[in-house]
Write an enzyme that holds these catalytic residues in place. Structure first.
Site, mmCIF file in Angstrom:
data_model
loop_
_atom_site.group_PDB
_atom_site.id
_atom_site.type_symbol
_atom_site.label_atom_id
_atom_site.label_comp_id
_atom_site.label_asym_id
_atom_site.label_seq_id
_atom_site.Cartn_x
_atom_site.Cartn_y
_atom_site.Cartn_z
ATOM 1 N N PHE A 143 3.151 67.655 96.932
ATOM 2 C CA PHE A 143 2.586 67.298 95.624
ATOM 3 C C PHE A 143 2.133 68.581 94.926
ATOM 4 O O PHE A 143 0.988 68.737 94.523
ATOM 5 C CB PHE A 143 1.425 66.298 95.788
ATOM 6 N N ASP A 161 17.825 82.726 97.131
ATOM 7 C CA ASP A 161 17.609 81.465 96.412
ATOM 8 C C ASP A 161 18.931 80.975 95.806
ATOM 9 O O ASP A 161 19.308 79.801 95.954
ATOM 10 C CB ASP A 161 16.560 81.666 95.305
ATOM 11 N N LYS A 215 21.638 77.561 96.644
ATOM 12 C CA LYS A 215 22.279 76.679 95.658
ATOM 13 C C LYS A 215 23.803 76.703 95.807
ATOM 14 O O LYS A 215 24.473 75.694 95.584
ATOM 15 C CB LYS A 215 21.843 77.075 94.253
#
Lengths: 341, 341
Positions: free
Chosen positions: A8, A222, A226
């Site tokens: 969260f 990163d 992807k």
């Protein structure tokens, strides 16, 4: 639709804000209503309530840094683990928005498998499980007749996956190449304007684009995560990091940038995937390439197709609402596929 | 899925070629199988056969210029009108690929209404009915529980409508602006390279981009038709041509282009739509605008959204397979929405 959120942070809170602010519109336009019945975090605690948590109170407690600030309610459970929430068997979907781990994908991967096994749909913003174990997760989802969607993992809410999987369904996608990391694109754009690498990196950190340890971005990891997601999702590949040729932008000097500019080109960190493999590499693009004019922290991808030629999509690659919006888009797609209720 | 095609020019033939070449792949990947059971044309005749026409023979007859070259087959009917084919009640969808009429939308509009009334899904590449009578057609489709799709009408197969209606479903789209006419963009791009307007237009005609009478393109009417479609489809507007401010590129001189260039800008014919209205107008864009770098006959659109910021899609705006591919994408979406069979 009853949801469990794992994590969260910025993305989870962005998604919760959207649910709070768009509830009426979503009900009216799409007949869509969602309740967050569980939230598990590493640092703020955990909350579970079969009838749904109160979203404004949840956001307020999160801003306070700890769910102990969330008020008592009938039926509220505190401190449950993800396993306990899944075992309760009440959720329709699990939403994985905890931080990405590109080495083991844990602890998210085990949680995703538990949720699929319990017959829950799975929506991820966490890149780890999709980058490292896509084939197994997909097989498990199919066996259970549930959906796994992960729009947020590539280019945030810019609808890369919707484009590839739905809108281009009739085409064969031959390759995908793009600017998939906003931090490095921001640094390269600033260097074009005469800033040094160090100065541009510092500015990216001040703006919140780059982390204190920027290695994951500037060394290309990163973007490589992807690439794995695209290769595995679009081409059914089963690649791992070891199969990719990955480099970043740390070796690009101001002189390189100036030289490229003089030649009518621009340096971009290009991530690409085909059925055969993938790579992340800084490349000099001619200005006529649609990717060359993508500046700042913006992301972009070009998919080469058999029927439609090149299709390029440009949009945000990060952001609270931009990524939270991807979670919503995935849940709407899950509802659409389930058919009219 | 049994189909009736109204029109069998470049787009219809492109679609038929795709069905011929991709039959096995479509069956395997999507469980999709389609038969063309009827074709009506203005100049080549008409063919109908409940069990499906032979696509290679159909294409060969079309290349010969007349369906009288199509061989006799059991159950074959020649010369039926669209009304008769619809009345036979055997088709699942009507595919409208006849030439666009932006003044009355006829004869396509009446045929579309007949098909919807008969409970058939409707797929259009013909812009007329969607531009001029969208609200009535949509209401009729909803009342009959069938779908109306028209991906091909804006940017050919580049999935503009899929993007707006499915991929961005959770967002509010605030505006759409783009380069929606390839002919004028080709002319402007050539003028940037030093060619005169007349020379560039002549070249566009030789390449088949522009028609002998180029008025519809260069005065902005083709783009205006697409603005109506976007305004009516994305914003639920009920605009007509009279509500739009439309101008083209005929007043742009080589000196204007050079002056813009000196100011770091580029002229583009920009079509835009919001909930309030729409326009088509040549505008000087700064080079940082993603639309500024879209050259040649390529099309592009930027949609401004509440959650995701600006999303730009760039791709082909015309072409045989590119437009035929849009018809296929719409039929696949219709099948998806109907749920697993």
């Amino acid at each position: 639709m009853k949801l469990i959120l794992i994590g969260f942070g910025v993305v989870g809170q962005g998604f919760a804000e959207i649910l709070r602010d768009k509830a009426v519109e979503l009900k009216r336009k799409h007949g869509f209503a969602a309740a967050i019945i569980g939230v598990v975090t590493a640092s703020k605690g955990a909350l579970y309530r079969s009838d749904g948590l109160d979203i404004p109170a949840l956001l307020e407690a999160a801003h306070g840094g700890c769910f102990s600030h969330y008020p008592d309610q009938p039926g509220l459970r505190r401190g449950w683990s993800a396993d306990e929430m899944i075992a309760a068997g009440e959720a329709d979907a699990l939403v994985e928005v905890s931080p990405t781990n590109l080495e083991t994908a844990q602890p998210a991967l085990d949680i995703c498998k538990l949720a699929l096994d319990a017959g829950m749909h799975l929506v991820l913003a966490n890149k780890g499980p999709v980058a490292l174990d896509h084939a197994n997760l997909r097989a498990q989802a199919r066996a259970k007749g549930v959906q796994m969607r992960y729009e947020a993992t590539v280019m945030a809410g810019t609808p890369t996956m919707h484009l590839a999987e739905d809108a281009l369904a009739g085409c064969e996608i031959l390759s995908a190449r793009g600017i998939l990391n906003g931090t490095t694109n921001y640094i390269l754009t600033q260097m074009e304007s005469g800033m040094s690498y160090e100065g541009a990196l510092k500015q990216a950190q001040e703006l919140g684009y780059a982390e204190t340890d920027p290695t994951g971005d500037v060394e290309g990891w990163d973007a490589a995560g992807k690439v794995l997601i695209l290769a595995n999702a679009l081409f059914g590949a089963s690649l791992t990091m070891a199969d990719l040729d990955v480099s970043g932008i740390t070796h690009i000097s101001a002189a390189d940038i100036a030289e490229a500019r003089a030649a009518g080109c621009r340096y971009k960190l290009i991530a690409s995937a085909t059925a055969e493999g993938g790579m992340v590499k800084a490349a000099r693009l001619p200005l006529a390439d649609p990717l060359a004019s993508v500046g700042g922290s913006t992301n972009a991808i070009t998919m080469k197709t058999d029927l439609l030629g090149d299709i390029t999509l440009i949009g945000a690659g990060a952001g609270k609402l931009e990524t939270g919006g991807a979670i919503l888009a995935d849940l709407l797609a899950i509802q659409r596929a389930a058919g009219p209720s």
